[in-house]
Write a protein that holds these residues in place. Structure first.
Motif, PDB file in Angstrom:
ATOM      1  N   LYS A  31     -54.565 -32.098  13.200  1.00  0.00           N
ATOM      2  CA  LYS A  31     -55.175 -32.069  11.858  1.00  0.00           C
ATOM      3  C   LYS A  31     -55.141 -30.670  11.269  1.00  0.00           C
ATOM      4  O   LYS A  31     -55.378 -29.690  11.957  1.00  0.00           O
ATOM      5  CB  LYS A  31     -56.628 -32.555  11.980  1.00  0.00           C
ATOM      6  CG  LYS A  31     -57.470 -32.351  10.747  1.00  0.00           C
ATOM      7  CD  LYS A  31     -57.465 -33.570   9.893  1.00  0.00           C
ATOM      8  CE  LYS A  31     -58.285 -33.364   8.635  1.00  0.00           C
ATOM      9  NZ  LYS A  31     -57.499 -33.497   7.445  1.00  0.00           N
ATOM     10  N   LYS A  32     -54.838 -30.599   9.973  1.00  0.00           N
ATOM     11  CA  LYS A  32     -54.865 -29.347   9.207  1.00  0.00           C
ATOM     12  C   LYS A  32     -55.664 -29.581   7.930  1.00  0.00           C
ATOM     13  O   LYS A  32     -55.667 -30.690   7.395  1.00  0.00           O
ATOM     14  CB  LYS A  32     -53.446 -28.913   8.821  1.00  0.00           C
ATOM     15  CG  LYS A  32     -52.515 -28.674   9.992  1.00  0.00           C
ATOM     16  CD  LYS A  32     -52.664 -27.277  10.534  1.00  0.00           C
ATOM     17  CE  LYS A  32     -51.620 -26.960  11.575  1.00  0.00           C
ATOM     18  NZ  LYS A  32     -52.095 -26.890  12.916  1.00  0.00           N
ATOM     19  N   GLU A  33     -56.314 -28.551   7.450  1.00  0.00           N
ATOM     20  CA  GLU A  33     -57.093 -28.645   6.214  1.00  0.00           C
ATOM     21  C   GLU A  33     -56.203 -29.157   5.080  1.00  0.00           C
ATOM     22  O   GLU A  33     -55.109 -28.640   4.859  1.00  0.00           O
ATOM     23  CB  GLU A  33     -57.667 -27.273   5.841  1.00  0.00           C
ATOM     24  CG  GLU A  33     -58.631 -27.312   4.675  1.00  0.00           C
ATOM     25  CD  GLU A  33     -59.911 -28.046   4.967  1.00  0.00           C
ATOM     26  OE1 GLU A  33     -60.345 -28.825   4.095  1.00  0.00           O
ATOM     27  OE2 GLU A  33     -60.482 -27.871   6.064  1.00  0.00           O
ATOM     28  N   GLY A  34     -56.655 -30.224   4.407  1.00  0.00           N
ATOM     29  CA  GLY A  34     -55.969 -30.748   3.235  1.00  0.00           C
ATOM     30  C   GLY A  34     -54.791 -31.663   3.512  1.00  0.00           C
ATOM     31  O   GLY A  34     -54.117 -32.089   2.578  1.00  0.00           O
ATOM     32  N   ASP A  35     -54.526 -32.021   4.792  1.00  0.00           N
ATOM     33  CA  ASP A  35     -53.343 -32.853   5.086  1.00  0.00           C
ATOM     34  C   ASP A  35     -53.575 -34.351   4.909  1.00  0.00           C
ATOM     35  O   ASP A  35     -52.682 -35.151   5.111  1.00  0.00           O
ATOM     36  CB  ASP A  35     -52.793 -32.568   6.486  1.00  0.00           C
ATOM     37  CG  ASP A  35     -53.723 -32.984   7.618  1.00  0.00           C
ATOM     38  OD1 ASP A  35     -54.818 -33.528   7.353  1.00  0.00           O
ATOM     39  OD2 ASP A  35     -53.355 -32.746   8.788  1.00  0.00           O
ATOM     40  N   ASP A  75     -65.463 -26.244   2.766  1.00  0.00           N
ATOM     41  CA  ASP A  75     -64.105 -26.600   3.210  1.00  0.00           C
ATOM     42  C   ASP A  75     -63.135 -25.443   2.943  1.00  0.00           C
ATOM     43  O   ASP A  75     -61.930 -25.623   2.865  1.00  0.00           O
ATOM     44  CB  ASP A  75     -63.627 -27.894   2.545  1.00  0.00           C
ATOM     45  CG  ASP A  75     -63.587 -27.832   1.034  1.00  0.00           C
ATOM     46  OD1 ASP A  75     -63.800 -26.745   0.449  1.00  0.00           O
ATOM     47  OD2 ASP A  75     -63.343 -28.879   0.415  1.00  0.00           O
ATOM     48  N   ASP A  76     -63.693 -24.248   2.823  1.00  0.00           N
ATOM     49  CA  ASP A  76     -62.914 -23.044   2.533  1.00  0.00           C
ATOM     50  C   ASP A  76     -62.641 -22.281   3.827  1.00  0.00           C
ATOM     51  O   ASP A  76     -63.537 -21.633   4.376  1.00  0.00           O
ATOM     52  CB  ASP A  76     -63.698 -22.169   1.557  1.00  0.00           C
ATOM     53  CG  ASP A  76     -62.904 -20.999   1.030  1.00  0.00           C
ATOM     54  OD1 ASP A  76     -61.939 -20.575   1.696  1.00  0.00           O
ATOM     55  OD2 ASP A  76     -63.266 -20.503  -0.052  1.00  0.00           O
ATOM     56  N   PRO A  77     -61.389 -22.341   4.339  1.00  0.00           N
ATOM     57  CA  PRO A  77     -61.064 -21.685   5.612  1.00  0.00           C
ATOM     58  C   PRO A  77     -61.313 -20.179   5.626  1.00  0.00           C
ATOM     59  O   PRO A  77     -61.483 -19.591   6.681  1.00  0.00           O
ATOM     60  CB  PRO A  77     -59.578 -21.977   5.819  1.00  0.00           C
ATOM     61  CG  PRO A  77     -59.279 -23.132   4.940  1.00  0.00           C
ATOM     62  CD  PRO A  77     -60.233 -23.038   3.785  1.00  0.00           C
ATOM     63  N   SER A  78     -61.362 -19.546   4.452  1.00  0.00           N
ATOM     64  CA  SER A  78     -61.588 -18.101   4.419  1.00  0.00           C
ATOM     65  C   SER A  78     -63.073 -17.739   4.508  1.00  0.00           C
ATOM     66  O   SER A  78     -63.420 -16.569   4.633  1.00  0.00           O
ATOM     67  CB  SER A  78     -60.989 -17.501   3.148  1.00  0.00           C
ATOM     68  OG  SER A  78     -61.671 -17.988   2.013  1.00  0.00           O
ATOM     69  N   SER A  79     -63.952 -18.744   4.462  1.00  0.00           N
ATOM     70  CA  SER A  79     -65.392 -18.489   4.481  1.00  0.00           C
ATOM     71  C   SER A  79     -65.962 -18.521   5.902  1.00  0.00           C
ATOM     72  O   SER A  79     -65.512 -19.293   6.740  1.00  0.00           O
ATOM     73  CB  SER A  79     -66.110 -19.544   3.638  1.00  0.00           C
ATOM     74  OG  SER A  79     -67.504 -19.465   3.825  1.00  0.00           O
ATOM     75  N   ARG A  80     -66.973 -17.716   6.128  1.00  0.00           N
ATOM     76  CA  ARG A  80     -67.664 -17.760   7.430  1.00  0.00           C
ATOM     77  C   ARG A  80     -68.481 -19.041   7.571  1.00  0.00           C
ATOM     78  O   ARG A  80     -68.969 -19.363   8.640  1.00  0.00           O
ATOM     79  CB  ARG A  80     -68.527 -16.519   7.625  1.00  0.00           C
ATOM     80  CG  ARG A  80     -69.670 -16.390   6.655  1.00  0.00           C
ATOM     81  CD  ARG A  80     -70.399 -15.055   6.843  1.00  0.00           C
ATOM     82  NE  ARG A  80     -71.388 -14.842   5.818  1.00  0.00           N
ATOM     83  CZ  ARG A  80     -72.689 -14.934   6.027  1.00  0.00           C
ATOM     84  NH1 ARG A  80     -73.167 -15.188   7.210  1.00  0.00           N
ATOM     85  NH2 ARG A  80     -73.531 -14.734   5.030  1.00  0.00           N
ATOM     86  N   VAL A 119     -65.560 -23.446  15.568  1.00  0.00           N
ATOM     87  CA  VAL A 119     -64.754 -23.790  14.399  1.00  0.00           C
ATOM     88  C   VAL A 119     -63.456 -22.977  14.378  1.00  0.00           C
ATOM     89  O   VAL A 119     -63.467 -21.758  14.559  1.00  0.00           O
ATOM     90  CB  VAL A 119     -65.561 -23.547  13.103  1.00  0.00           C
ATOM     91  CG1 VAL A 119     -64.719 -23.813  11.874  1.00  0.00           C
ATOM     92  CG2 VAL A 119     -66.811 -24.413  13.092  1.00  0.00           C
ATOM     93  N   ILE A 120     -62.349 -23.676  14.166  1.00  0.00           N
ATOM     94  CA  ILE A 120     -61.039 -23.045  14.017  1.00  0.00           C
ATOM     95  C   ILE A 120     -60.628 -23.167  12.547  1.00  0.00           C
ATOM     96  O   ILE A 120     -60.576 -24.275  12.004  1.00  0.00           O
ATOM     97  CB  ILE A 120     -59.996 -23.711  14.941  1.00  0.00           C
ATOM     98  CG1 ILE A 120     -60.424 -23.546  16.400  1.00  0.00           C
ATOM     99  CG2 ILE A 120     -58.605 -23.122  14.696  1.00  0.00           C
ATOM    100  CD1 ILE A 120     -59.620 -24.388  17.376  1.00  0.00           C
ATOM    101  N   LYS A 121     -60.364 -22.043  11.911  1.00  0.00           N
ATOM    102  CA  LYS A 121     -59.991 -22.006  10.493  1.00  0.00           C
ATOM    103  C   LYS A 121     -58.745 -22.868  10.247  1.00  0.00           C
ATOM    104  O   LYS A 121     -57.811 -22.863  11.045  1.00  0.00           O
ATOM    105  CB  LYS A 121     -59.713 -20.577  10.038  1.00  0.00           C
ATOM    106  CG  LYS A 121     -60.852 -19.613  10.284  1.00  0.00           C
ATOM    107  CD  LYS A 121     -62.029 -19.863   9.392  1.00  0.00           C
ATOM    108  CE  LYS A 121     -63.109 -18.819   9.626  1.00  0.00           C
ATOM    109  NZ  LYS A 121     -64.258 -18.964   8.819  1.00  0.00           N
ATOM    110  N   ASN A 122     -58.742 -23.607   9.162  1.00  0.00           N
ATOM    111  CA  ASN A 122     -57.633 -24.476   8.730  1.00  0.00           C
ATOM    112  C   ASN A 122     -57.407 -25.704   9.604  1.00  0.00           C
ATOM    113  O   ASN A 122     -56.447 -26.424   9.400  1.00  0.00           O
ATOM    114  CB  ASN A 122     -56.316 -23.694   8.590  1.00  0.00           C
ATOM    115  CG  ASN A 122     -56.250 -22.959   7.277  1.00  0.00           C
ATOM    116  OD1 ASN A 122     -56.445 -23.559   6.229  1.00  0.00           O
ATOM    117  ND2 ASN A 122     -56.015 -21.671   7.344  1.00  0.00           N
TER     118      ASN A 122
END
Length: 165
Positions: A31-35, A75-80, A119-122
């Motif tokens: 799974k990837k963010e937004g897929d 759902d923002d991968p750049s956010s802590r 949590v793993i980003k993206n």
């Protein structure tokens, strides 16, 4: 006991079989963010969130949380705060999923603890079991009709896990 998402349209629990829908692009081990895929695997479940102005409080062994207007899920991968419940503020400069919606999709939702503890980003966020009216594909969540959600919420326990095939 486990909730089992058998395929893209069937969810099982004990002797109960429910029609459901999953991500538009099916299920996926990577799974990837937004897929638009639903993550495959076995996951713990979290709290049930609900809108008391639209539905009755579900009867459940799980903790229930009232959805407030300022609740979101990052759902923002750049956010802590990625893949966490957040409080929406005016100058919030991150992407999030609003939980208090004008449609009925999130009138009831169950947190699926995917990419949750470490949590793993993206890797994907905001994976819920939520409501549907027409079983159209989701962005990656699992969706049930309201009556089926209420039945399932009575059956599951704190140690119930969900297996997504």
């Amino acid at each position: 006991m486990r909730i089992i998402v058998k395929n893209k349209e069937t969810l099982l629990y004990d002797e109960f079989e429910f029609k459901c829908s999953i991500g538009k692009n099916g299920s996926n081990n990577n799974k990837k963010e937004g897929d638009k895929t639903t993550p495959k695997g076995v996951f713990r479940i979290g709290n049930i969130f609900y809108r008391p102005d639209r539905v009755n409080k579900p009867t459940s062994n799980l903790r229930t949380v009232i959805i407030k207007k300022n609740m979101g899920w990052c759902d923002d991968p750049s956010s802590r705060f990625y893949n966490k419940l957040i409080k929406i503020k005016k100058n919030l400069n991150i992407s999030y999923e609003k939980l208090y919606r004008s449609d009925s999709k999130y009138d009831l939702l169950l947190i699926i603890k995917y990419n949750f503890k470490k949590v793993i980003k993206n890797k994907g966020s905001a994976i819920f079991l939520h409501l549907t009216k027409n079983y159209s594909p989701t962005q990656g969540c699992i969706a049930l009709k309201k009556k089926d959600f209420f039945i399932l919420s009575k059956l599951i326990k704190n140690d119930t896990k969900i297996k997504i095939n």
